[in-house]
Design an enzyme around this catalytic site. Structure first.
Site, PDB file in Angstrom:
ATOM      1  N   GLU A 275      13.483  17.900 -18.496  1.00  0.00           N
ATOM      2  CA  GLU A 275      13.071  17.083 -17.358  1.00  0.00           C
ATOM      3  C   GLU A 275      11.766  16.348 -17.647  1.00  0.00           C
ATOM      4  O   GLU A 275      10.739  16.589 -17.001  1.00  0.00           O
ATOM      5  CB  GLU A 275      12.953  17.973 -16.124  1.00  0.00           C
ATOM      6  CG  GLU A 275      14.302  18.509 -15.660  1.00  0.00           C
ATOM      7  CD  GLU A 275      14.223  19.835 -14.934  1.00  0.00           C
ATOM      8  OE1 GLU A 275      13.107  20.368 -14.782  1.00  0.00           O
ATOM      9  OE2 GLU A 275      15.278  20.349 -14.541  1.00  0.00           O
ATOM     10  N   ARG A 314      -5.613   9.326 -10.179  1.00  0.00           N
ATOM     11  CA  ARG A 314      -5.722  10.316 -11.259  1.00  0.00           C
ATOM     12  C   ARG A 314      -7.160  10.535 -11.733  1.00  0.00           C
ATOM     13  O   ARG A 314      -7.568  11.687 -11.940  1.00  0.00           O
ATOM     14  CB  ARG A 314      -4.829   9.923 -12.437  1.00  0.00           C
ATOM     15  CG  ARG A 314      -3.338   9.932 -12.118  1.00  0.00           C
ATOM     16  CD  ARG A 314      -2.481   9.732 -13.357  1.00  0.00           C
ATOM     17  NE  ARG A 314      -2.585  10.884 -14.242  1.00  0.00           N
ATOM     18  CZ  ARG A 314      -3.296  10.908 -15.350  1.00  0.00           C
ATOM     19  NH1 ARG A 314      -3.977   9.842 -15.742  1.00  0.00           N
ATOM     20  NH2 ARG A 314      -3.346  11.991 -16.081  1.00  0.00           N
ATOM     21  N   CYS A 346     -15.024   3.426  -0.045  1.00  0.00           N
ATOM     22  CA  CYS A 346     -16.306   4.003   0.358  1.00  0.00           C
ATOM     23  C   CYS A 346     -16.385   5.479  -0.006  1.00  0.00           C
ATOM     24  O   CYS A 346     -16.483   6.358   0.862  1.00  0.00           O
ATOM     25  CB  CYS A 346     -16.482   3.826   1.865  1.00  0.00           C
ATOM     26  SG  CYS A 346     -17.972   2.926   2.268  1.00  0.00           S
TER      27      CYS A 346
END
Length: 421
Positions: A275, A314, A346
């Site tokens: 997978e 990420r 922000c």
């Protein structure tokens, strides 16, 4: 290898200049290469040639319908972890008998959806889930094919947040309890045991943890067969890493991985499922952004771009590294400048890179984040009321928007103000 290369001083996606796409759709946007997706998928198919196998794309890496159709048309199966992903796979034309349902928290509604719509197998992760699946299957007068996910207590030596095969992780049942769990599963009439599942983590750059886990899986296969269980399929999960930082040593190739699988498990006569997600999708995409300002700070310069942490989380979530390159190729010998690359959200966490050496840039210049095809768009949000950014697919000299940027009216209209306010 990917298909994002400089040509005549411009960064291209296959045969399309990325600057042309920026002019057409605006920035920021994700751009994917169809040729890279299909090439990376085929690498895994080739790596397992000679073994009965199915490559099931882990669609949590990138679940755009166009990408799923692209891979499904190549023969890929799909690994889904929610009812929504199951619906996406089916909407892309993937048949139910090529869909594996993973995840620790499947609901009865999700089980019912997959059973009635068609499913290759459920990767069951706990005894309560096993009982729930049995009840749903019996209520439909059906039998659910299952592999039990075992936790081999293997440290994959990857990031803490993407390690999944240690005893303290939430995934699977302890391998030490596998015999009793399989014995119980065999008593449940709504379940049919077909195999064993394992997955130890993501972004692995060494084959040793895989091999350690697969050797335990091979030993368990022999034990369970001796107990009378018909183990015909081994689901090995995914997790092979990609070279985010080009200066680092490359992770093992799919061919190396396939040779190891053949050596460790090839004599068991089992069908092999894998997978992969990140290795298929990661280097198949870039994030393109525009420089808004170059700001001089007290002890550093900030490159402020129009992409933000809500578009690519990420770096903020994992401290992840992405190569950031200009769309205009720097002249040989161009002296580098140090920047903190930041977005407009922000939050101080809206930082993509600190003290990154890059060619000198100015407002209006375009940059590309490499290796952004996996866990980019799928993890994006509308934080700070910033619209989700477009996704674009390139094939040869043509490109198409495969997810449009919503208008602000479309965003606002999803909210409802009660009459009593």
């Amino acid at each position: 290898m990917d298909h994002f290369l400089y040509r005549n001083g411009q960064l291209y996606a296959e045969d399309v200049p990325l600057a042309d796409i920026a002019a057409a759709v605006g920035t920021p946007f994700y751009c994917y290469s169809a040729a890279t997706f299909t090439r990376h998928y085929q690498l895994f198919v080739d790596a397992l040639s000679g073994m009965d196998h199915l490559v099931c794309y882990a669609m949590k890496a990138n679940s755009n319908l166009a990408i799923l159709k692209l891979l499904g048309d190549q023969g890929a199966g799909m690994d889904v972890v929610s009812g929504g992903e199951y619906r996406r796979a089916r909407a892309a034309g993937v048949p139910g008998d090529k869909i594996v349902f993973s995840g620790v928290g499947k609901t009865a509604d999700e089980m019912r959806l997959a059973l009635t719509g068609g499913i290759r197998q459920f990767n069951v992760e706990s005894e309560p889930e096993m009982e729930a699946l049995n009840a749903v299957a019996l209520s439909l007068n059906m039998v659910a094919p299952i592999a039990v996910r075992v936790n081999p207590d293997i440290d994959a030596n990857t990031h803490e947040k993407i390690a999944t095969g240690r005893k303290e992780d939430k995934f699977g049942i302890p391998i030490s309890r596998a015999r009793e769990v399989y014995a119980h599963a065999a008593t449940l009439p709504g379940l049919k045991i077909i195999g064993i599942d394992v997955h130890i983590g993501s972004q692995l750059v060494d084959l040793a943890p895989f091999e350690a886990a697969y050797r335990k899986l091979g030993e368990l296969t022999a034990v369970l067969r001796a107990d009378g269980h018909d183990i015909t399929r081994l689901d090995l999960g995914g997790g092979l890493g990609i070279p985010y930082e080009r200066s680092n040593a490359d992770p093992p190739l799919p061919s190396d991985y396939g040779a190891m699988v053949q050596r460790v498990l090839g004599d068991l006569g089992c069908e092999i499922e894998i997978e992969p997600g990140r290795l298929i999708a990661g280097n198949s995409g870039v994030l393109v952004s525009d420089v808004i300002y170059v700001k001089q700070g007290e002890d550093r310069d900030f490159l402020i771009i129009d992409a933000a942490m809500n578009d690519l989380i990420r770096p903020a979530m994992y401290g992840a590294y992405h190569d950031i390159v200009p769309l205009v190729e720097p002249a040989p010998g161009t002296e580098k400048h140090m920047y903190d690359v930041v977005g407009p959200v922000c939050e101080s966490g809206d930082t993509f890179a600190k003290r990154r050496a890059m060619p000198p840039l100015k407002a209006g210049d375009l940059v590309a984040f490499r290796s952004a095809g996996a866990y980019g768009a799928v993890m994006a949000s509308e934080y700070n009321s910033r619209p989700l950014i477009p996704e674009v697919l390139v094939s040869g000299d043509q490109f198409a928007v495969i997810r449009a940027r919503p208008t602000f009216d479309e965003m606002l209209n999803r909210d409802t103000i009660p009459e009593w306010l």
